[in-house]
Design a protein around this motif. Structure first.
Motif, PDB file in Angstrom:
ATOM      1  N   LYS A 233       0.791  -1.222   0.000  1.00 13.39           N
ATOM      2  CA  LYS A 233       0.000   0.000   0.000  1.00 13.39           C
ATOM      3  C   LYS A 233       0.829   1.280   0.000  1.00 13.39           C
ATOM      4  CE  LYS A 233      -3.985  -2.007  -0.019  1.00 13.39           C
ATOM      5  NZ  LYS A 233      -4.865  -1.917  -1.215  1.00 13.39           N
ATOM      6  N   GLN A 234       2.165   1.128  -0.098  1.00 15.65           N
ATOM      7  CA  GLN A 234       3.006   2.317  -0.117  1.00 15.65           C
ATOM      8  C   GLN A 234       4.368   2.008  -0.727  1.00 15.65           C
ATOM      9  OE1 GLN A 234       3.181   3.357   4.031  1.00 15.65           O
ATOM     10  NE2 GLN A 234       4.884   1.961   4.472  1.00 15.65           N
ATOM     11  N   VAL A 235       5.083   3.077  -1.039  1.00 16.64           N
ATOM     12  CA  VAL A 235       6.429   2.964  -1.607  1.00 16.64           C
ATOM     13  C   VAL A 235       7.382   3.736  -0.702  1.00 16.64           C
ATOM     14  CG1 VAL A 235       7.884   3.591  -3.566  1.00 16.64           C
ATOM     15  CG2 VAL A 235       5.564   2.745  -3.968  1.00 16.64           C
ATOM     16  N   LEU A 236       8.522   3.132  -0.368  1.00 17.48           N
ATOM     17  CA  LEU A 236       9.538   3.797   0.457  1.00 17.48           C
ATOM     18  C   LEU A 236      10.603   4.409  -0.449  1.00 17.48           C
ATOM     19  CD1 LEU A 236      10.053   1.099   3.267  1.00 17.48           C
ATOM     20  CD2 LEU A 236       8.348   2.931   3.137  1.00 17.48           C
ATOM     21  N   VAL A 237      11.035   5.621  -0.081  1.00 16.60           N
ATOM     22  CA  VAL A 237      12.042   6.315  -0.889  1.00 16.60           C
ATOM     23  C   VAL A 237      13.090   6.958   0.004  1.00 16.60           C
ATOM     24  CG1 VAL A 237      10.454   6.801  -2.784  1.00 16.60           C
ATOM     25  CG2 VAL A 237      10.708   8.464  -0.946  1.00 16.60           C
ATOM     26  N   ASP A 238      14.313   7.077  -0.545  1.00 14.95           N
ATOM     27  CA  ASP A 238      15.371   7.877   0.077  1.00 14.95           C
ATOM     28  C   ASP A 238      15.281   9.288  -0.471  1.00 14.95           C
ATOM     29  OD1 ASP A 238      16.442   5.986   1.715  1.00 14.95           O
ATOM     30  OD2 ASP A 238      18.069   5.394   0.339  1.00 14.95           O
ATOM     31  N   ILE A 239      15.307  10.277   0.410  1.00 13.96           N
ATOM     32  CA  ILE A 239      15.225  11.667  -0.016  1.00 13.96           C
ATOM     33  C   ILE A 239      16.636  12.161  -0.337  1.00 13.96           C
ATOM     34  CG2 ILE A 239      14.410  13.979   0.568  1.00 13.96           C
ATOM     35  CD1 ILE A 239      12.252  11.817   0.481  1.00 13.96           C
ATOM     36  N   GLU A 240      16.777  12.820  -1.463  1.00 11.25           N
ATOM     37  CA  GLU A 240      18.081  13.346  -1.882  1.00 11.25           C
ATOM     38  C   GLU A 240      18.578  14.394  -0.878  1.00 11.25           C
ATOM     39  OE1 GLU A 240      19.291  14.131  -6.253  1.00 11.25           O
ATOM     40  OE2 GLU A 240      18.693  16.091  -5.445  1.00 11.25           O
ATOM     41  N   ASN A 241      19.870  14.269  -0.513  1.00 15.69           N
ATOM     42  CA  ASN A 241      20.515  15.199   0.424  1.00 15.69           C
ATOM     43  C   ASN A 241      19.830  15.231   1.786  1.00 15.69           C
ATOM     44  OD1 ASN A 241      22.350  15.992  -1.604  1.00 15.69           O
ATOM     45  ND2 ASN A 241      20.860  17.506  -2.385  1.00 15.69           N
ATOM     46  N   SER A 242      19.309  14.086   2.192  1.00 13.90           N
ATOM     47  CA  SER A 242      18.659  14.015   3.498  1.00 13.90           C
ATOM     48  C   SER A 242      18.776  12.605   4.039  1.00 13.90           C
ATOM     49  CB  SER A 242      17.187  14.397   3.383  1.00 13.90           C
ATOM     50  OG  SER A 242      16.504  14.155   4.597  1.00 13.90           O
ATOM     51  N   LYS A 243      18.837  12.513   5.396  1.00 17.06           N
ATOM     52  CA  LYS A 243      18.863  11.210   6.040  1.00 17.06           C
ATOM     53  C   LYS A 243      17.463  10.733   6.390  1.00 17.06           C
ATOM     54  CE  LYS A 243      23.479  11.892   7.995  1.00 17.06           C
ATOM     55  NZ  LYS A 243      24.271  11.993   9.231  1.00 17.06           N
ATOM     56  N   LEU A 244      16.486  11.558   6.051  1.00 11.45           N
ATOM     57  CA  LEU A 244      15.104  11.205   6.356  1.00 11.45           C
ATOM     58  C   LEU A 244      14.574  10.170   5.372  1.00 11.45           C
ATOM     59  CD1 LEU A 244      13.383  14.599   7.163  1.00 11.45           C
ATOM     60  CD2 LEU A 244      14.000  12.792   8.765  1.00 11.45           C
ATOM     61  N   ASN A 245      13.620   9.379   5.854  1.00 11.82           N
ATOM     62  CA  ASN A 245      12.911   8.446   4.989  1.00 11.82           C
ATOM     63  C   ASN A 245      11.636   9.124   4.477  1.00 11.82           C
ATOM     64  OD1 ASN A 245      14.690   6.236   5.319  1.00 11.82           O
ATOM     65  ND2 ASN A 245      13.782   5.822   7.331  1.00 11.82           N
ATOM     66  N   GLY A 246      11.197   8.637   3.339  1.00 12.08           N
ATOM     67  CA  GLY A 246       9.940   9.153   2.797  1.00 12.08           C
ATOM     68  C   GLY A 246       9.049   8.004   2.356  1.00 12.08           C
ATOM     69  N   ILE A 247       7.757   8.242   2.440  1.00 10.52           N
ATOM     70  CA  ILE A 247       6.817   7.231   1.940  1.00 10.52           C
ATOM     71  C   ILE A 247       5.841   7.903   0.966  1.00 10.52           C
ATOM     72  CG2 ILE A 247       6.958   5.798   4.009  1.00 10.52           C
ATOM     73  CD1 ILE A 247       4.059   6.880   4.636  1.00 10.52           C
ATOM     74  N   ILE A 248       5.463   7.106  -0.035  1.00  9.79           N
ATOM     75  CA  ILE A 248       4.435   7.555  -0.989  1.00  9.79           C
ATOM     76  C   ILE A 248       3.253   6.597  -0.848  1.00  9.79           C
ATOM     77  CG2 ILE A 248       3.878   8.141  -3.374  1.00  9.79           C
ATOM     78  CD1 ILE A 248       6.917   8.035  -3.955  1.00  9.79           C
ATOM     79  N   PRO A 249       2.140   7.047  -0.271  1.00  5.40           N
ATOM     80  CA  PRO A 249       0.959   6.181  -0.198  1.00  5.40           C
ATOM     81  C   PRO A 249       0.527   5.785  -1.615  1.00  5.40           C
ATOM     82  CG  PRO A 249       0.677   8.132   1.164  1.00  5.40           C
ATOM     83  CD  PRO A 249       1.887   8.366   0.312  1.00  5.40           C
ATOM     84  N   ILE A 250      -0.041   4.606  -1.760  1.00  6.54           N
ATOM     85  CA  ILE A 250      -0.424   4.116  -3.089  1.00  6.54           C
ATOM     86  C   ILE A 250      -1.389   5.072  -3.792  1.00  6.54           C
ATOM     87  CG2 ILE A 250      -2.371   2.697  -2.272  1.00  6.54           C
ATOM     88  CD1 ILE A 250      -1.437   0.557  -4.364  1.00  6.54           C
ATOM     89  N   SER A 251      -2.204   5.791  -3.013  1.00  7.65           N
ATOM     90  CA  SER A 251      -3.174   6.738  -3.582  1.00  7.65           C
ATOM     91  C   SER A 251      -2.505   7.962  -4.175  1.00  7.65           C
ATOM     92  CB  SER A 251      -4.177   7.181  -2.516  1.00  7.65           C
ATOM     93  OG  SER A 251      -3.491   7.827  -1.446  1.00  7.65           O
ATOM     94  N   GLU A 252      -1.200   8.192  -3.814  1.00 11.03           N
ATOM     95  CA  GLU A 252      -0.486   9.364  -4.311  1.00 11.03           C
ATOM     96  C   GLU A 252       0.507   9.022  -5.427  1.00 11.03           C
ATOM     97  OE1 GLU A 252      -0.953  12.562  -3.590  1.00 11.03           O
ATOM     98  OE2 GLU A 252      -2.693  11.907  -2.413  1.00 11.03           O
ATOM     99  N   LEU A 253       0.398   7.797  -5.946  1.00  9.94           N
ATOM    100  CA  LEU A 253       1.296   7.395  -7.034  1.00  9.94           C
ATOM    101  C   LEU A 253       0.806   7.862  -8.397  1.00  9.94           C
ATOM    102  CD1 LEU A 253       2.295   3.753  -6.024  1.00  9.94           C
ATOM    103  CD2 LEU A 253       3.818   5.730  -6.203  1.00  9.94           C
TER     104      LEU A 253
END
Length: 378
Positions: free
Chosen positions: A29-49
């Protein structure tokens, strides 16, 4: 120390900010991403793809994909992101230009829904059923995954409304073909066509993207009561161009002029001595005109109607009557035919003037001889 750094990182991002991310993991139900120039994690809910409904995230992205994203929510150690909003923002700019320029473009049909088709252009584009083709379509299931050409007919960015039409493209193409054909048409040329519509006054024939009228008088050499008596919708016919009015886009055609004339080879169809059946079409003082073939009338002179003397053809004939006639003579060039009814009628004239029964068996010389004898006696 690390926690303080994370807090500092989070504070540097705001909702609506654009970032770049790389897909590291795809979940249900989601996609995990690495944010450029950041140590933070990001998620993209499937509804926002995507602007479309997505069953599986893997249908839209793959691990390792680099994506342009927009921050939709900032959490303590996580960013919630949207690919859909970036796609839409970029798409609207392109779509507005296409709309202004009345541009034709190709796109794949992503979904078939009730009432029409859905196309993903970064923005959800809808094609109403009435704007898919220029004819009625009962089942749209075959359009799934099909690439079609479209024009934008309605665009309202603030309402997220995008209406597309494939029908408009088809009609535009047909109009161009029609104009090209009208320019090329020449009076006198013959071509094949298909009967599209039948009216009381004639038939409309499609000659390649444009319809021309074959007036009822141009359907056949003989008189036609109803166009449907000689042609049917869907018939393939040969036509001759009689006139072209480019300004009003009107074309007059003739089927009659492509057919052999009714008098062609008449001497073979109706040789001298031939017995034919025909219909009395007109009665005149000097005889009767009888139609023996469609469009071919011959004259039965009053002297050839009957063995007995008649003062007027009306005494023995009436229009519409079926009669048998014998061909006396034909002239293809002058389109004339002489006919006779009399020659098919038994001659009773001899019987009418036959000697009385009591004189039968006597010779004229016998009668004269008796008279001479009486004269000599005197």
């Amino acid at each position: 120390m690390s926690e303080d750094m994370n807090n500092i990182e989070v504070e540097t991002f705001t909702e609506g900010e654009k970032v770049k991310g790389t897909v590291t993991k795809i979940e249900e139900k989601q996609v995990l991403v690495d944010i450029e120039n950041s140590k933070l994690n990001g998620i993209i809910p499937i509804s926002e793809l995507s602007s479309l409904h997505v069953e599986k995230a893997s249908d839209v992205v793959s691990e390792g994909d680099e994506l342009d994203l927009i921050v939709t929510k900032v959490e303590e150690d996580l960013l919630v992101l949207s690919k859909r909003k970036v796609d839409a923002e970029n798409a609207w700019e392109t779509l507005e230009k296409r709309f202004e320029n009345n541009e034709v473009f190709e796109a794949e049909v992503n979904e078939v829904v009730k009432g029409g088709l859905v196309v993903d252009l970064g923005v959800r584009g809808f094609v109403p059923a009435s704007l898919v083709e220029d004819y009625y379509v009962e089942d749209f299931s075959g359009y799934q995954g099909k690439t079609l050409s479209f024009k934008i007919v309605e665009l309202e960015k603030d309402k997220n409304r995008l209406i597309l039409s494939h029908r408009a493209v088809i009609e535009e193409e047909k109009e161009k073909e029609k104009k090209d054909l009208l320019e090329k048409l020449e009076v006198g040329q013959t071509m094949k066509g298909t009967v599209q519509r039948i009216t009381d006054f004639g038939a409309f024939v499609d000659i390649g993207g444009v319809d021309g009228l074959v007036h009822i008088s141009q359907l056949a050499h003989h008189h036609v009561e109803k166009p449907s008596d000689v042609v049917s919708e869907g018939d393939e016919v040969e036509v001759k161009v009689l006139s072209v009015d480019q300004d009003n886009e009107r074309i007059s055609l003739s089927i009659k002029e492509t057919l052999p004339g009714p008098w062609t080879d008449i001497a073979e169809k109706a040789p001298r001595g031939a017995i034919l059946e025909g219909t009395v079409k007109r009665l005149v003082s000097f005889g009767a005109f009888v139609e023996v073939f469609p469009g071919v009338e011959g004259l039965v002179h009053i002297s050839q109607i009957s063995h007995r003397h008649i003062g007027t053809p009306h005494e023995v004939l009436q229009e519409g009557q079926t009669v048998k006639v014998k061909v006396l003579d034909t002239n293809e060039q002058e389109q004339r035919m002489s006919l006779s009814m009399k020659e098919l009628e038994e001659d009773h004239s001899q019987q009418e003037y036959e000697a009385p029964e009591e004189t039968k068996g006597f010779q004229l010389s016998d009668m004269i001889g008796d008279k001479l004898k009486d004269f000599n006696k005197e």
